[in-house]
Design a protein around this motif. Structure first.
Motif, PDB file in Angstrom:
ATOM      1  N   PRO A  39      51.798 -10.507 -36.508  1.00  0.00           N
ATOM      2  CA  PRO A  39      51.839 -11.681 -35.640  1.00  0.00           C
ATOM      3  C   PRO A  39      50.519 -11.857 -34.899  1.00  0.00           C
ATOM      4  O   PRO A  39      49.785 -10.895 -34.681  1.00  0.00           O
ATOM      5  CB  PRO A  39      52.975 -11.356 -34.666  1.00  0.00           C
ATOM      6  N   ARG A  40      50.234 -13.090 -34.548  1.00  0.00           N
ATOM      7  CA  ARG A  40      49.041 -13.389 -33.745  1.00  0.00           C
ATOM      8  C   ARG A  40      49.483 -14.207 -32.541  1.00  0.00           C
ATOM      9  O   ARG A  40      49.946 -15.340 -32.688  1.00  0.00           O
ATOM     10  CB  ARG A  40      48.002 -14.139 -34.574  1.00  0.00           C
ATOM     11  N   HIS A  41      49.351 -13.612 -31.340  1.00  0.00           N
ATOM     12  CA  HIS A  41      49.835 -14.225 -30.104  1.00  0.00           C
ATOM     13  C   HIS A  41      48.667 -14.637 -29.215  1.00  0.00           C
ATOM     14  O   HIS A  41      47.628 -13.961 -29.192  1.00  0.00           O
ATOM     15  CB  HIS A  41      50.711 -13.247 -29.312  1.00  0.00           C
ATOM     16  N   PRO A  42      48.813 -15.726 -28.457  1.00  0.00           N
ATOM     17  CA  PRO A  42      47.750 -16.173 -27.542  1.00  0.00           C
ATOM     18  C   PRO A  42      47.770 -15.386 -26.234  1.00  0.00           C
ATOM     19  O   PRO A  42      48.177 -15.881 -25.177  1.00  0.00           O
ATOM     20  CB  PRO A  42      48.096 -17.651 -27.315  1.00  0.00           C
ATOM     21  N   LEU A  43      47.326 -14.142 -26.274  1.00  0.00           N
ATOM     22  CA  LEU A  43      47.339 -13.264 -25.108  1.00  0.00           C
ATOM     23  C   LEU A  43      45.961 -12.646 -24.915  1.00  0.00           C
ATOM     24  O   LEU A  43      45.192 -12.529 -25.874  1.00  0.00           O
ATOM     25  CB  LEU A  43      48.370 -12.142 -25.302  1.00  0.00           C
ATOM     26  N   VAL A  53      49.691  -9.996 -43.660  1.00  0.00           N
ATOM     27  CA  VAL A  53      49.836 -11.449 -43.600  1.00  0.00           C
ATOM     28  C   VAL A  53      49.880 -11.902 -42.148  1.00  0.00           C
ATOM     29  O   VAL A  53      50.749 -11.479 -41.378  1.00  0.00           O
ATOM     30  CB  VAL A  53      51.115 -11.905 -44.323  1.00  0.00           C
ATOM     31  N   ASP A  54      48.951 -12.774 -41.755  1.00  0.00           N
ATOM     32  CA  ASP A  54      48.952 -13.334 -40.407  1.00  0.00           C
ATOM     33  C   ASP A  54      50.168 -14.237 -40.209  1.00  0.00           C
ATOM     34  O   ASP A  54      50.471 -15.082 -41.065  1.00  0.00           O
ATOM     35  CB  ASP A  54      47.685 -14.148 -40.154  1.00  0.00           C
ATOM     36  N   VAL A  55      50.829 -14.085 -39.056  1.00  0.00           N
ATOM     37  CA  VAL A  55      51.962 -14.929 -38.695  1.00  0.00           C
ATOM     38  C   VAL A  55      51.705 -15.489 -37.297  1.00  0.00           C
ATOM     39  O   VAL A  55      51.767 -14.756 -36.316  1.00  0.00           O
ATOM     40  CB  VAL A  55      53.291 -14.142 -38.711  1.00  0.00           C
ATOM     41  N   PRO A  56      51.360 -16.784 -37.172  1.00  0.00           N
ATOM     42  CA  PRO A  56      51.151 -17.368 -35.840  1.00  0.00           C
ATOM     43  C   PRO A  56      52.424 -17.258 -35.006  1.00  0.00           C
ATOM     44  O   PRO A  56      53.536 -17.479 -35.500  1.00  0.00           O
ATOM     45  CB  PRO A  56      50.808 -18.828 -36.148  1.00  0.00           C
TER      46      PRO A  56
END
Length: 350
Positions: A132-136, A166-169
């Motif tokens: 996952p890729r989180h805006p933190l 695999v990137d997961v927004p």
């Protein structure tokens, strides 16, 4: 290194702070137990020091103040929480000290889609693994997933380069619009990935709702190094300034945490209730994530084993680009406050 006055000398006097702050993650912590029992506020009331939490009063706080949960850029703050933000803050140059470590298993799991047939760590080789890729400020969720997959693969003799990442927004992992693990579970259901990493009480409930199945239970892996992650081990940190100016306050805070851990060890039902409140999970999630005996594992220490395991985590996080600079964990640790807190607790026992 912190300055501990030599015996027979007086430390420079500094005005007591008006407020001591604490922050913890929504996981089992002695800080959460002490807060529930109101022992922290009671300990410092006679000094005229208010004790406030970044969680309990978050709506009253500025974004910058709330952000100190990650940055620790608040001299009066005690933090008991995941090691990824704590190491990141230290790596960025924040003057913090490590004063305790816990090790609490909280069901780290690799989940797969129902009927996939993927079982066991070796079966992850060549699979699509969700990151996952989180805006933190520091994406500890991504770090957790990476380290979880790394540990699982390593237990079977493989490395991350033998799987497809695999990137997961994803959102920030909070609130009804972006609950924990929702992006990863959605990617799993869609078939975009073959496996996801989850941990904790809310993950147990989310996995049940999605119908996901466990491929690897990391808590069952016999080698602890394969279970090292954001919460294992979990650090207690304090700002260097508070430790230098008011070492007695730091010792007293730790003494309360030790008393809370002692109390918890004899109160499994109360601890389960508190964990429900801390994690936001129901009884199913709490009992599914935390094994019998969890209430006896809240005591911090700075043992060589735990320091070595945290050093392993710090090295991996730096290798994977989560830390801008290496962190010397053994130099970061200051055992003196915990040593004094243990003496305080022993001498105050009835």
């Amino acid at each position: 290194m912190p300055h501990h006055p030599a015996p027979g000398t007086l430390a420079p006097r500094h005005a007591l702070p008006d407020t001591l702050w604490f922050t913890r993650c929504p996981v089992p912590t002695a800080t959460g137990i002490a807060a529930d029992r109101h022992w922290l506020a009671q300990e410092f009331a006679a000094d005229g020091i208010a004790v406030r939490s970044l969680q309990d009063r978050a709506s009253d706080l500025t974004p910058d103040l709330r952000g100190t949960h990650y940055t620790h850029a608040l001299p009066g703050l005690f933090r008991e929480g995941g090691n990824v933000p704590a190491l990141w803050a230290r790596s960025r140059g924040e003057a913090t000290r490590l004063i305790g470590l816990t090790w609490i298993e909280e069901r780290q799991t690799i989940l797969v889609a129902p009927g996939s047939g993927i079982r066991g760590a070796a079966a992850l080789r060549g699979r699509r693994l969700a990151l996952p890729r989180h805006p933190l400020p520091i994406d500890f969720w991504r770090a957790m997933a990476l380290r979880g997959f790394e540990g699982a693969l390593a237990s079977a003799g493989y490395g991350l380069d033998e799987a497809e990442l695999v990137d997961v927004p994803a959102g920030d992992g909070t609130g009804p619009s972006a609950p924990q693990w929702s992006a990863e579970l959605a990617a799993l259901v869609r078939g975009d990935v073959d496996a996801i990493y989850v941990k904790g009480a809310l993950a147990v409930e989310a996995a049940r709702r999605a119908g996901a199945e466990a491929a690897v239970e990391l808590d069952d892996l016999p080698d602890r190094t394969h279970r090292v992650n954001n919460g294992t081990p979990r650090p207690i940190t304090v700002h260097q300034r508070l430790l230098d100016e008011h070492p007695d306050l730091v010792t007293r805070f730790l003494t309360v945490l030790l008393r809370a851990a002692d109390w918890a060890a004899a109160q499994p039902e109360d601890v389960a209730r508190i964990l429900g409140a801390e994690t936001g999970a129901g009884a199913e999630g709490v009992h599914g994530a935390y094994r019998p005996g969890t209430h006896r594992t809240l005591h911090p220490d700075l043992s060589g084993e735990r320091l070595d395991l945290l050093a392993r985590q710090a090295a991996a996080l730096h290798t994977h680009g989560f830390l801008p600079e290496p962190v010397d964990v053994h130099a970061w640790a200051d055992p003196e406050p915990l040593r004094l807190a243990l003496i305080n607790l022993a001498t105050s026992a009835p």
